[in-house]
Design a protein around this motif. Structure first.
Motif, PDB file in Angstrom:
ATOM      1  N   PHE A  24       0.940  -1.198   0.070  1.00  0.00           N
ATOM      2  CA  PHE A  24      -0.052   0.028  -0.055  1.00  0.00           C
ATOM      3  C   PHE A  24       0.687   1.315   0.199  1.00  0.00           C
ATOM      4  O   PHE A  24       2.172   1.201   0.823  1.00  0.00           O
ATOM      5  CB  PHE A  24      -1.020   0.171   1.405  1.00  0.00           C
ATOM      6  CG  PHE A  24      -1.984  -1.035   1.097  1.00  0.00           C
ATOM      7  CD1 PHE A  24      -3.147  -0.829   0.797  1.00  0.00           C
ATOM      8  CD2 PHE A  24      -1.610  -2.468   1.606  1.00  0.00           C
ATOM      9  CE1 PHE A  24      -4.371  -1.781   0.921  1.00  0.00           C
ATOM     10  CE2 PHE A  24      -2.591  -3.447   1.737  1.00  0.00           C
ATOM     11  CZ  PHE A  24      -3.853  -3.109   1.383  1.00  0.00           C
ATOM     12  N   ILE A  25       0.319   2.257  -0.689  1.00  0.00           N
ATOM     13  CA  ILE A  25       1.365   3.659  -0.687  1.00  0.00           C
ATOM     14  C   ILE A  25       0.245   4.540   0.066  1.00  0.00           C
ATOM     15  O   ILE A  25      -1.094   4.448  -0.209  1.00  0.00           O
ATOM     16  CB  ILE A  25       1.572   4.155  -1.999  1.00  0.00           C
ATOM     17  CG1 ILE A  25       2.539   5.377  -1.789  1.00  0.00           C
ATOM     18  CG2 ILE A  25       0.128   4.579  -2.899  1.00  0.00           C
ATOM     19  CD1 ILE A  25       3.431   5.311  -2.981  1.00  0.00           C
ATOM     20  N   TYR A  26       0.941   5.365   1.284  1.00  0.00           N
ATOM     21  CA  TYR A  26      -0.141   6.292   2.187  1.00  0.00           C
ATOM     22  C   TYR A  26       0.401   7.835   1.476  1.00  0.00           C
ATOM     23  O   TYR A  26       1.514   8.065   1.582  1.00  0.00           O
ATOM     24  CB  TYR A  26       0.310   5.984   3.441  1.00  0.00           C
ATOM     25  CG  TYR A  26      -0.417   4.522   3.940  1.00  0.00           C
ATOM     26  CD1 TYR A  26      -1.623   4.583   4.427  1.00  0.00           C
ATOM     27  CD2 TYR A  26       0.338   3.626   3.748  1.00  0.00           C
ATOM     28  CE1 TYR A  26      -2.312   3.577   4.935  1.00  0.00           C
ATOM     29  CE2 TYR A  26      -0.346   2.154   3.902  1.00  0.00           C
ATOM     30  CZ  TYR A  26      -1.348   2.185   4.520  1.00  0.00           C
ATOM     31  OH  TYR A  26      -2.044   0.949   5.024  1.00  0.00           O
ATOM     32  N   LEU A  27      -0.493   8.354   1.157  1.00  0.00           N
ATOM     33  CA  LEU A  27      -0.006   9.900   0.683  1.00  0.00           C
ATOM     34  C   LEU A  27      -0.371  10.915   1.799  1.00  0.00           C
ATOM     35  O   LEU A  27      -1.241  10.746   2.558  1.00  0.00           O
ATOM     36  CB  LEU A  27      -1.253  10.194  -0.617  1.00  0.00           C
ATOM     37  CG  LEU A  27      -1.129   9.050  -1.677  1.00  0.00           C
ATOM     38  CD1 LEU A  27      -1.956   9.389  -2.352  1.00  0.00           C
ATOM     39  CD2 LEU A  27       0.306   9.021  -2.156  1.00  0.00           C
ATOM     40  N   GLY A  28       0.364  11.793   1.728  1.00  0.00           N
ATOM     41  CA  GLY A  28       0.487  12.908   2.616  1.00  0.00           C
ATOM     42  C   GLY A  28       0.853  12.971   3.809  1.00  0.00           C
ATOM     43  O   GLY A  28       0.572  13.464   4.809  1.00  0.00           O
ATOM     44  N   VAL A  29       1.886  11.742   4.045  1.00  0.00           N
ATOM     45  CA  VAL A  29       2.344  11.552   5.170  1.00  0.00           C
ATOM     46  C   VAL A  29       3.609  12.531   5.450  1.00  0.00           C
ATOM     47  O   VAL A  29       4.605  12.455   4.802  1.00  0.00           O
ATOM     48  CB  VAL A  29       3.056  10.140   5.247  1.00  0.00           C
ATOM     49  CG1 VAL A  29       3.613   9.829   6.502  1.00  0.00           C
ATOM     50  CG2 VAL A  29       1.790   9.074   4.881  1.00  0.00           C
ATOM     51  N   PRO A  30       3.520  13.341   6.681  1.00  0.00           N
ATOM     52  CA  PRO A  30       4.491  14.160   6.693  1.00  0.00           C
ATOM     53  C   PRO A  30       6.107  13.502   7.258  1.00  0.00           C
ATOM     54  O   PRO A  30       5.816  12.378   7.940  1.00  0.00           O
ATOM     55  CB  PRO A  30       3.930  15.008   8.052  1.00  0.00           C
ATOM     56  CG  PRO A  30       2.717  14.665   8.200  1.00  0.00           C
ATOM     57  CD  PRO A  30       2.237  13.143   7.660  1.00  0.00           C
ATOM     58  N   ALA A  31       7.154  13.944   7.063  1.00  0.00           N
ATOM     59  CA  ALA A  31       8.409  13.373   7.277  1.00  0.00           C
ATOM     60  C   ALA A  31       8.549  12.957   8.709  1.00  0.00           C
ATOM     61  O   ALA A  31       8.867  11.941   9.159  1.00  0.00           O
ATOM     62  CB  ALA A  31       9.449  14.289   7.047  1.00  0.00           C
ATOM     63  N   PRO A  32       7.875  13.773   9.796  1.00  0.00           N
ATOM     64  CA  PRO A  32       8.172  13.479  11.343  1.00  0.00           C
ATOM     65  C   PRO A  32       7.185  11.976  11.432  1.00  0.00           C
ATOM     66  O   PRO A  32       7.814  11.165  12.475  1.00  0.00           O
ATOM     67  CB  PRO A  32       7.474  14.634  11.962  1.00  0.00           C
ATOM     68  CG  PRO A  32       7.627  15.696  11.212  1.00  0.00           C
ATOM     69  CD  PRO A  32       7.444  15.237   9.609  1.00  0.00           C
ATOM     70  N   VAL A  33       6.067  11.968  10.815  1.00  0.00           N
ATOM     71  CA  VAL A  33       5.552  10.318  10.949  1.00  0.00           C
ATOM     72  C   VAL A  33       6.202   9.341  10.328  1.00  0.00           C
ATOM     73  O   VAL A  33       6.356   8.281  11.122  1.00  0.00           O
ATOM     74  CB  VAL A  33       3.888  10.508  10.171  1.00  0.00           C
ATOM     75  CG1 VAL A  33       3.398   9.232  10.472  1.00  0.00           C
ATOM     76  CG2 VAL A  33       3.126  11.799  11.182  1.00  0.00           C
ATOM     77  N   ALA A  34       6.644   9.596   9.213  1.00  0.00           N
ATOM     78  CA  ALA A  34       7.441   8.575   8.457  1.00  0.00           C
ATOM     79  C   ALA A  34       9.067   8.278   9.598  1.00  0.00           C
ATOM     80  O   ALA A  34       9.276   7.132   9.716  1.00  0.00           O
ATOM     81  CB  ALA A  34       7.980   9.007   7.389  1.00  0.00           C
ATOM     82  N   GLU A  35       9.544   9.257   9.873  1.00  0.00           N
ATOM     83  CA  GLU A  35      10.604   9.245  11.046  1.00  0.00           C
ATOM     84  C   GLU A  35      10.286   8.449  12.168  1.00  0.00           C
ATOM     85  O   GLU A  35      10.924   7.634  12.817  1.00  0.00           O
ATOM     86  CB  GLU A  35      11.342  10.511  11.287  1.00  0.00           C
ATOM     87  CG  GLU A  35      12.010  11.049  10.011  1.00  0.00           C
ATOM     88  CD  GLU A  35      12.049  12.368  10.216  1.00  0.00           C
ATOM     89  OE1 GLU A  35      11.992  13.226  11.369  1.00  0.00           O
ATOM     90  OE2 GLU A  35      12.676  13.180   9.208  1.00  0.00           O
ATOM     91  N   GLY A  36       9.030   8.693  12.848  1.00  0.00           N
ATOM     92  CA  GLY A  36       8.403   8.149  13.909  1.00  0.00           C
ATOM     93  C   GLY A  36       8.273   6.492  13.671  1.00  0.00           C
ATOM     94  O   GLY A  36       8.658   5.788  14.494  1.00  0.00           O
ATOM     95  N   PHE A  37       7.764   6.173  12.401  1.00  0.00           N
ATOM     96  CA  PHE A  37       7.536   4.719  11.946  1.00  0.00           C
ATOM     97  C   PHE A  37       8.853   4.075  12.121  1.00  0.00           C
ATOM     98  O   PHE A  37       8.918   3.006  12.564  1.00  0.00           O
ATOM     99  CB  PHE A  37       6.712   4.763  10.595  1.00  0.00           C
ATOM    100  CG  PHE A  37       6.824   3.526  10.262  1.00  0.00           C
ATOM    101  CD1 PHE A  37       5.767   2.601  10.538  1.00  0.00           C
ATOM    102  CD2 PHE A  37       7.864   3.071   9.255  1.00  0.00           C
ATOM    103  CE1 PHE A  37       5.613   1.374  10.031  1.00  0.00           C
ATOM    104  CE2 PHE A  37       7.566   1.737   8.667  1.00  0.00           C
ATOM    105  CZ  PHE A  37       6.766   0.859   9.391  1.00  0.00           C
TER     106      PHE A  37
END
Length: 74
Positions: A24-37
């Motif tokens: 799946f591709i999730y759109l509009g994900v801010p960098a801090p959320v990706a870094e938190g992941f």
């Protein structure tokens, strides 16, 4: 639960590949959320709490499974 992840910061897109093989591709994900992941000790828990249901997502086509070849007389 999650086997692989890729993030494209310019597009703010997070691609997740689950252990089932579905992608799946999730759109509009801010960098801090990706870094938190990435930093999360439990990727599945972070996904369920911070990503699932919060961003537009689309399932990506999975690579086709190899077909069995049949003999000419089958």
């Amino acid at each position: 639960m999650i086997r692989d992840a890729r993030y494209w910061p310019d597009e703010r897109a997070l691609e997740l590949c689950f252990t089932t093989g579905r992608r799946f591709i999730y759109l509009g994900v801010p960098a801090p959320v990706a870094e938190g992941f990435v930093a999360a000790p439990s990727k599945g828990r972070f996904f369920n709490q911070s990503i699932k249901g919060r961003f537009v997502c689309h399932e990506l086509a999975s690579p086709a499974a190899p077909r069995k070849r049949r003999a000419a007389n089958d």
